[in-house]
Design a protein around this motif. Sequence first.
Motif, short mmCIF file in Angstrom:
data_model
loop_
_atom_site.label_atom_id
_atom_site.label_comp_id
_atom_site.label_asym_id
_atom_site.label_seq_id
_atom_site.Cartn_x
_atom_site.Cartn_y
_atom_site.Cartn_z
N SER A 1 -63.72 107.14 -43.27
CA SER A 1 -63.38 107.08 -44.54
C SER A 1 -64.26 105.87 -45.09
O SER A 1 -65.09 106.39 -46.01
CB SER A 1 -62.16 106.70 -44.74
OG SER A 1 -61.03 107.81 -44.45
N SER B 1 -68.04 107.03 -45.08
CA SER B 1 -68.07 108.16 -46.20
C SER B 1 -68.29 107.72 -47.49
O SER B 1 -69.07 108.28 -48.47
CB SER B 1 -67.07 109.34 -45.97
OG SER B 1 -66.03 108.88 -46.56
N PHE B 2 -67.52 106.63 -47.97
CA PHE B 2 -67.54 106.33 -49.37
C PHE B 2 -68.87 105.47 -49.67
O PHE B 2 -69.61 105.67 -50.69
CB PHE B 2 -66.41 105.05 -49.51
CG PHE B 2 -65.22 105.81 -49.38
CD1 PHE B 2 -64.89 106.91 -49.84
CD2 PHE B 2 -64.11 104.85 -48.84
CE1 PHE B 2 -63.61 107.58 -49.72
CE2 PHE B 2 -62.85 105.54 -48.59
CZ PHE B 2 -62.40 106.73 -49.09
N LYS C 1 -71.61 108.35 -49.79
CA LYS C 1 -71.53 108.78 -50.98
C LYS C 1 -72.18 107.89 -52.20
O LYS C 1 -72.85 108.37 -53.11
CB LYS C 1 -70.02 109.02 -51.49
CG LYS C 1 -69.76 109.77 -52.60
CD LYS C 1 -70.08 111.34 -52.47
CE LYS C 1 -69.68 112.14 -53.95
NZ LYS C 1 -69.97 113.44 -53.80
N GLN D 1 -57.30 112.04 -42.08
CA GLN D 1 -58.10 111.63 -43.44
C GLN D 1 -59.42 110.98 -43.33
O GLN D 1 -60.16 111.49 -44.40
CB GLN D 1 -57.33 110.21 -43.85
CG GLN D 1 -57.51 109.92 -45.19
CD GLN D 1 -57.15 110.89 -46.43
OE1 GLN D 1 -56.26 111.17 -46.42
NE2 GLN D 1 -58.16 111.07 -47.14
N ASP E 1 -62.27 112.88 -45.82
CA ASP E 1 -63.21 111.92 -46.48
C ASP E 1 -64.70 112.49 -46.23
O ASP E 1 -65.47 112.32 -47.10
CB ASP E 1 -62.80 110.55 -46.52
CG ASP E 1 -61.55 110.03 -47.14
OD1 ASP E 1 -61.27 110.66 -48.09
OD2 ASP E 1 -60.75 109.32 -46.81
N ILE F 1 -65.39 115.63 -48.02
CA ILE F 1 -65.59 115.31 -49.52
C ILE F 1 -66.86 114.71 -49.98
O ILE F 1 -67.37 114.94 -51.11
CB ILE F 1 -64.14 114.54 -50.02
CG1 ILE F 1 -63.13 115.95 -49.89
CG2 ILE F 1 -64.47 114.39 -51.43
CD1 ILE F 1 -61.58 115.04 -50.22
N ASN F 2 -66.99 113.59 -49.20
CA ASN F 2 -68.03 112.70 -49.66
C ASN F 2 -69.46 113.00 -49.06
O ASN F 2 -70.65 112.67 -49.60
CB ASN F 2 -67.68 111.20 -49.19
CG ASN F 2 -66.49 110.43 -50.01
OD1 ASN F 2 -66.44 111.10 -51.09
ND2 ASN F 2 -65.71 110.11 -49.38
N VAL G 1 -52.34 113.48 -46.59
CA VAL G 1 -53.50 114.14 -46.30
C VAL G 1 -53.45 115.57 -46.29
O VAL G 1 -54.39 116.41 -46.79
CB VAL G 1 -54.12 113.74 -44.74
CG1 VAL G 1 -53.00 114.40 -43.87
CG2 VAL G 1 -55.52 114.08 -44.55
N LYS H 1 -53.71 116.84 -49.82
CA LYS H 1 -55.07 116.82 -50.35
C LYS H 1 -55.88 118.00 -49.65
O LYS H 1 -56.84 118.45 -50.40
CB LYS H 1 -55.69 115.55 -49.84
CG LYS H 1 -55.19 114.24 -50.68
CD LYS H 1 -55.74 112.79 -50.03
CE LYS H 1 -55.40 111.79 -51.00
NZ LYS H 1 -55.54 110.36 -50.45
N ARG I 1 -53.71 101.89 -54.67
CA ARG I 1 -53.73 103.25 -54.81
C ARG I 1 -52.94 104.28 -55.63
O ARG I 1 -53.19 104.79 -56.57
CB ARG I 1 -53.65 104.00 -53.43
CG ARG I 1 -54.89 103.78 -52.42
CD ARG I 1 -54.88 104.27 -51.11
NE ARG I 1 -54.62 105.95 -51.34
CZ ARG I 1 -53.86 106.59 -50.59
NH1 ARG I 1 -53.26 106.30 -49.59
NH2 ARG I 1 -53.81 108.06 -51.06
N GLU J 1 -61.64 100.10 -45.80
CA GLU J 1 -61.64 101.27 -46.83
C GLU J 1 -61.65 100.39 -48.43
O GLU J 1 -62.24 100.86 -49.14
CB GLU J 1 -60.45 102.02 -46.76
CG GLU J 1 -60.87 102.91 -45.47
CD GLU J 1 -59.48 104.17 -45.68
OE1 GLU J 1 -59.19 104.58 -46.76
OE2 GLU J 1 -58.69 104.26 -44.46
#
Length: 619
Positions: A101, A104-105, A108, A168, A172, A175-176, A226, A229, A354, A421
Amino acid sequence: MWKYKYIICLFALWLWCIRGYANAQDTTQVYAFPIESVTLKESWIQYREALNIDYLQSLDADRLLHNFRINAGLPSSASPLEGWEAPSIGLRGHFVGHYLSACSFVVKKYHDGILGKRLEYMVDELSKCQMALGKGYLSAFPEREFDILETKAEGVWAPYYTYHKIMQGLLDVYINTGNVKAYDVLLNMADYVRLRMEKLSAQSISKMLYTTQANPANEPGGMNDVLYKLYRISKDEKHLKLAQIFDRKWFLMPLANNVDILSGLHSNTHIVLVNGFSECYEITKNPIYYNAVTHFWDMLAYKHAYVNGSSSGPRPNVTTPTSLTSEHWGRPGQLSNTLTGEIAETCVSHNTQRLTSKLFEWTCKPRYADWYMNAFYNSIMALQNAKTGEYVYHLPLGSPRRKKFLNSYSDFRCCNGSSIEAFSLLNKNIYFHDDKNVWVNLYIPTVLDWKERHIKISQEGDFIRDQKAELTVASDSAQFLSLNLFIPSWGKGAKVYVNNHLQGVAAENSFFNLNREWRNCDCIRVQFDFKFRVESMPDDKNTVAIFYGPLLLSFQSAEEISLYGEKDDILSNLEVSDRESLLFVLNNGGKKYYLKPLLSIEDEPYSVYVRINKLYDAE
């Protein structure tokens, strides 16, 4: 007679649902800008992010994959990781999910080539492990852990918790970064869970997911979160139904009815379930979920949280060594006797943020922005060592205490994972928007690029030292835009200027609205006046903490701190000794105390909550 009672009950239920539906519809939906639209500029916060990225890049992919390969019967020449990722530990594999995760952030936001290639490699290897194991299963521990969980609901260490982290992480990554293989592996993992659940009776599932005990070994993590999502992407009803299995009514319904059942519960086990409830509400618009989420936040914020927005500590009914000191919620409003050295678990703080950001998106209420800002500076930023980049498991707030930083290369605990994260998302939840308006909730040097509107908003300066926020609007052409500037609860008297012209004096805990036609290079300044203030424990007005503007201060001393006099007397003897270094001095009871922000504390002893004694005998 029983028929009339039945009709009355149905009517009462209908009224409750209508009231809940009305409450759920009383919202103003806004959205946080995506992380790729907001770039951190050079600042102390950007430096903290850079420490985290350096750490992510330093880890060895093959060591992270080792337990997965061994579990799948595939060769591995890498040295296994230690701590909670060691081959003998039940949670092995959980940190890998957090790592996927966090990386990936970063990819991105910054198109990081090192981490981008590493994610591709790790997903390819995890896919191989899944194929070798068969049935869609993927984990670093054997399937028999789930067999034991389903029959005993104990005797293992939270297999669904770890399974969720991996799911998760893969979600991520998809998605990213758009990695389709990650999505395929995730779908197979979800199918594996579905097939297991279909074989169980409702009674077996209830037993397996009943988590009221101390440190529940059957902790399911955010499986509902998750899966909701995943449903948003797949639109496959089987994922929605599977997610709802993890929404347990014993926890959901009391919250929906505003009944505080938090006392004694393991904090992070349950706050992640509430994050899942928020996802369910956004999908289904079921008012029960909205009420559960909003009531839970109120209970947590006003009855179970410390002055910096963190929570968790000793359990009222102590049955395990951990529950003596940490990780649970106590009795509502009774916090003064909970200040052990292991309160305020990092995972709980991260998940509270969050949830808080989600509630702001639903309502635009300043109180959520206020809570988020407080926790950002005094909980999240206080978790990291600014020299080493290491993180804490707990954030003690008593007198005196020390931060115990986790070893980044040998501990690999849950809070290592949550922290990497959190510090990969420091640019998130600064700006929000609807179709025409922008809300600025944090004052951090950044550039917001709203591509759809061809507008950029840039922030400069050092908010916590300069006591001001400076923003510049850049646009190819003049545009009307409603800009809403957050004024926190301590910000009474803040002045707002546009191009050096005073627009007004802002009210505290509100948004100051600037609705006008903006031209290129229009400048905004929000001038704050930081003051000292004292905040008391809810159950003991003489156990207090001291703030300076947004900053929670800590006493620099290895001794227990005991102050004398009334609160106003204490505040009148506080002063700033070095604004640049954020150092403060208090003269009290014939002693001189030195203070600095909790977020600046590293290895030295400190105190946050201290005692006030009303009388002082000078002799």
